[in-house]
Design a protein around this motif. Structure first.
Motif, PDB file in Angstrom:
ATOM      1  N   GLY A   1       0.955  -1.198   0.073  1.00 39.38           N
ATOM      2  CA  GLY A   1      -0.055  -0.054  -0.348  1.00 39.38           C
ATOM      3  C   GLY A   1       0.793   1.332  -0.118  1.00 39.38           C
ATOM      4  O   GLY A   1       0.994   2.068  -0.984  1.00 39.38           O
TER       5      GLY A   1
ATOM      6  N   GLY B   1      -0.586   8.582   3.167  1.00 42.41           N
ATOM      7  CA  GLY B   1      -0.927   7.258   3.836  1.00 42.41           C
ATOM      8  C   GLY B   1      -0.623   7.654   5.681  1.00 42.41           C
ATOM      9  O   GLY B   1      -0.717   8.815   5.567  1.00 42.41           O
TER      10      GLY B   1
ATOM     11  N   PHE C   1       0.510  -8.012   1.170  1.00 41.48           N
ATOM     12  CA  PHE C   1       0.819  -6.521   0.957  1.00 41.48           C
ATOM     13  C   PHE C   1       2.206  -6.271   1.033  1.00 41.48           C
ATOM     14  O   PHE C   1       2.822  -5.364   0.486  1.00 41.48           O
ATOM     15  CB  PHE C   1      -0.346  -5.950   0.944  1.00 41.48           C
ATOM     16  CG  PHE C   1      -1.249  -5.562  -0.064  1.00 41.48           C
ATOM     17  CD1 PHE C   1      -1.470  -3.969  -0.811  1.00 41.48           C
ATOM     18  CD2 PHE C   1      -1.881  -6.568  -0.761  1.00 41.48           C
ATOM     19  CE1 PHE C   1      -2.155  -4.128  -1.420  1.00 41.48           C
ATOM     20  CE2 PHE C   1      -2.664  -6.473  -1.872  1.00 41.48           C
ATOM     21  CZ  PHE C   1      -3.075  -5.180  -2.292  1.00 41.48           C
TER      22      PHE C   1
ATOM     23  N   LYS D   1      -1.442  -3.768  -7.797  1.00 45.44           N
ATOM     24  CA  LYS D   1      -3.211  -2.806  -8.834  1.00 45.44           C
ATOM     25  C   LYS D   1      -3.711  -3.852  -9.504  1.00 45.44           C
ATOM     26  O   LYS D   1      -4.736  -4.036 -10.041  1.00 45.44           O
ATOM     27  CB  LYS D   1      -2.991  -1.461  -8.628  1.00 45.44           C
ATOM     28  CG  LYS D   1      -4.817  -0.901  -9.228  1.00 45.44           C
ATOM     29  CD  LYS D   1      -4.350   0.423  -9.289  1.00 45.44           C
ATOM     30  CE  LYS D   1      -5.522   1.184  -9.339  1.00 45.44           C
ATOM     31  NZ  LYS D   1      -5.753   2.473  -9.323  1.00 45.44           N
TER      32      LYS D   1
ATOM     33  N   ARG E   1      -6.848  -5.119   3.982  1.00 51.10           N
ATOM     34  CA  ARG E   1      -6.489  -3.960   3.593  1.00 51.10           C
ATOM     35  C   ARG E   1      -6.340  -2.520   3.376  1.00 51.10           C
ATOM     36  O   ARG E   1      -7.045  -3.539   2.562  1.00 51.10           O
ATOM     37  CB  ARG E   1      -4.920  -4.020   3.589  1.00 51.10           C
ATOM     38  CG  ARG E   1      -4.240  -4.884   3.991  1.00 51.10           C
ATOM     39  CD  ARG E   1      -1.942  -4.982   3.667  1.00 51.10           C
ATOM     40  NE  ARG E   1      -1.137  -5.603   4.202  1.00 51.10           N
ATOM     41  CZ  ARG E   1      -0.930  -4.473   5.841  1.00 51.10           C
ATOM     42  NH1 ARG E   1      -0.506  -3.617   5.469  1.00 51.10           N
ATOM     43  NH2 ARG E   1       0.118  -5.482   6.371  1.00 51.10           N
TER      44      ARG E   1
ATOM     45  N   HIS F   1      -5.646  -0.317   1.067  1.00 51.79           N
ATOM     46  CA  HIS F   1      -5.309  -0.198  -0.577  1.00 51.79           C
ATOM     47  C   HIS F   1      -5.584  -1.358  -0.944  1.00 51.79           C
ATOM     48  O   HIS F   1      -5.609  -1.500  -2.318  1.00 51.79           O
ATOM     49  CB  HIS F   1      -3.990   0.054  -0.140  1.00 51.79           C
ATOM     50  CG  HIS F   1      -3.135   1.342  -0.349  1.00 51.79           C
ATOM     51  ND1 HIS F   1      -3.139   1.505   1.176  1.00 51.79           N
ATOM     52  CD2 HIS F   1      -4.243   2.860  -1.055  1.00 51.79           C
ATOM     53  CE1 HIS F   1      -3.109   3.126   0.652  1.00 51.79           C
ATOM     54  NE2 HIS F   1      -3.275   3.934  -0.338  1.00 51.79           N
ATOM     55  N   SER F   2      -5.694  -3.034  -0.671  1.00 51.57           N
ATOM     56  CA  SER F   2      -6.307  -4.125  -1.051  1.00 51.57           C
ATOM     57  C   SER F   2      -7.893  -3.804  -2.023  1.00 51.57           C
ATOM     58  O   SER F   2      -7.950  -4.254  -2.932  1.00 51.57           O
ATOM     59  CB  SER F   2      -6.357  -5.585  -0.514  1.00 51.57           C
ATOM     60  OG  SER F   2      -6.764  -5.078   0.649  1.00 51.57           O
TER      61      SER F   2
END
Length: 346
Positions: free
Chosen positions: A18, A78, A218, A250, A263, A265-266
Motif C-alpha cells: 500500500g 498514508g 501486501f 493493482k 488492508r 489499499h487492497s
C-alpha cells in the motif's frame, strides 16, 4: 522551468504494498520539473524499482544532506501521523517536518490519513506541525474533520491510489478462473480463534463457488505467514502471489471476480479495477472506506463466531453483489487527481 528537488518522506522501502503504491502514485503525479529524493528503508531497492535517487531514512547524515539540497519536503501519503501502532513513528515524521520547516523548505502534507491520535502529546505535536505546513491534502472525512476542528486549511480528495496506473501481471490469466483474492494481515484483532473461523469459512466458500483463491500478501512481514496458513488448508485450489511492483499489485484485480480484504489499499485497488469487494475492518480508515462506498463486510471486533454465517455472506456477495459502476470509479479517479493539482502549486 528550473529544476527543484523535493524530499518524499513516507513508509517507503519497508515492503508494504500500500505504501509503495502511494510512492508510485506520488512519483506519477509529481510535476516534471521536480526531482524527487526518496527517504527509504531500502534505498537500493527503491532506486532500482522507481529509477529515482533514494537515501536511508534512518541515516541522520544522509537525511540532513538531503534537506540541505532540497527546496520542498513532502509527507508522501498514508497513515503516517497516528499513534495506534507506535508512539515513536509520529514523532519521527513530525520531527522531520518540523526540521524542514525550520530550514525554510516549502512543506506539504500530501494525501494524509490522520489518526488515530490517542495520546495528548502526540495530538498536540501533530496539530502544531500541520499548522506550520504550507499545503495539506487529506484522503478521508475523519482527517478532514480533525483539521477543521484545528482550524487548519486543507483539500479533501479520495486516496491517490485510485489514480495509480495499473500494469498486467504475467501468468495471471494462466491460473484457473474464476478467481477470488484474499488479503489478511497480522493484527491483535485477528486472533488465532478468528483466523480459524475465517479459514473454515474460506474453505466452505471455495467448495461452494469452485473459485481459485489468490492469496495476496501486501507486506510479507505481516501477511505472508497468514497466507501460508490458508494455503496449507486450501492446497492446489489456491496460490500465494507475491508482487513487489505496486502497479502489478493493482493489476491483479483486473483478473479477479471478488476481493476479501483487511488492508485499505487492497480494497481501493480492487474497487478501482471493477472487482466486487468484501471488507474486514481492523482500523477506522477501512471502516470509513466501506461506509463511503457501501462495501459489505465485518468489523473484526464483531466478527461472527459462526463460520457458516461468514461463508454464506461471501457466497451471497459473490453471486449477487455488484462492483462499483464505471462512472463511480471515474469520478473517484478524477477527484483523486486533486492531490496532483496541489503538487503543481509548489
Amino acid at each position: 522551468m528550473k529544476k527543484i528537488k523535493a524530499i518524499c518522506c513516507g513508509y517507503y522501502g519497508k515492503g508494504n504494498g500500500g505504501d509503495e503504491a502511494l510512492l508510485a502514485t506520488l512519483l506519477q503525479m509529481l510535476p516534471p520539473h521536480i526531482t524527487p529524493i526518496v527517504l527509504s528503508g531500502n534505498p537500493q531497492q527503491t532506486q532500482k524499482s522507481y529509477g529515482v535517487y533514494a537515501c536511508d531514512r534512518m541515516n541522520t547524515w544522509q537525511v540532513l544532506q538531503a534537506l540541505k539540497e532540497a527546496q520542498i519536503f513532502i509527507w508522501g501519503g498514508g497513515s503516517l501521523i497516528q499513534d495506534s501502532t507506535s508512539a515513536i513513528s509520529p514523532l519521527y515524521y513530525t520531527g522531520l517536518m518540523a526540521l524542514a520547516q525550520k530550514m525554510n523548505l516549502k512543506t506539504i502534507a500530501w494525501a494524509q490519513g490522520i489518526g488515530p491520535l490517542k495520546r495528548p502529546l502526540t495530538r498536540e505535536i501533530a496539530k502544531r506541525t500541520f499548522a506550520g505546513t504550507n499545503i495539506i491534502s487529506v484522503r478521508d472525512r475523519g482527517s478532514a474533520e480533525l483539521l477543521s476542528n484545528w482550524q487548519i486549511p486543507f483539500s479533501l480528495a479520495p486516496d491517490p491510489v485510485w489514480a495509480l496506473e495499473s500494469s498486467p501481471v504475467p501468468g495471471l490469466w494462466d491460473l484457473p478462473a474464476p478467481k477470488v483474492a484474499i488479503t489478511l494481515r497480522q493484527h491483535p484483532l485477528l486472533t488465532p480463534a478468528r483466523l480459524q473461523i475465517l479459514t473454515r469459512a474460506l474453505i466452505d466458500f471455495q467448495k461452494a463457488t469452485k473459485t481459485f483463491i489468490l492469496l495476496l500478501p501486501f507486506q510479507a512481514s505481516q501477511d505472508l505467514a497468514i497466507a501460508q496458513e490458508l494455503h496449507s488448508h486450501l492446497g492446489e485450489k489456491s496460490q500465494i502471489l507475491q508482487l513487489e511492483n505496486p502497479r502489478q499489485l493493482k493489476g491483479v484485480f483486473r483478473g479477479v471476480d471478488m476481493a476479501i480484504g483487511m488492508r485499505l489499499h487492497s480494497l481501493i485497488m480492487a474497487a478501482a479495477e471493477e472487482c466486487r469487494c468484501f471488507g474486514l475492518s481492523y482500523d477506522p480508515k477501512v471502516k470509513q472506506l466501506m461506509t463511503e462506498l457501501d462495501i459489505p463486510g465485518y468489523e473484526l471486533s464483531q466478527l461472527p463466531d459462526n463460520s457458516l454465517a461468514i461463508s454464506t455472506a461471501w457466497i451471497e456477495h459473490y453471486a449477487n453483489g455488484e462492483a462499483l459502476m464505471p462512472v463511480q470509479i471515474k469520478a473517484l479517479i478524477d477527484r483523486a487527481h486533486i492531490h496532483q493539482e496541489i503538487l503543481h502549486q509548489l
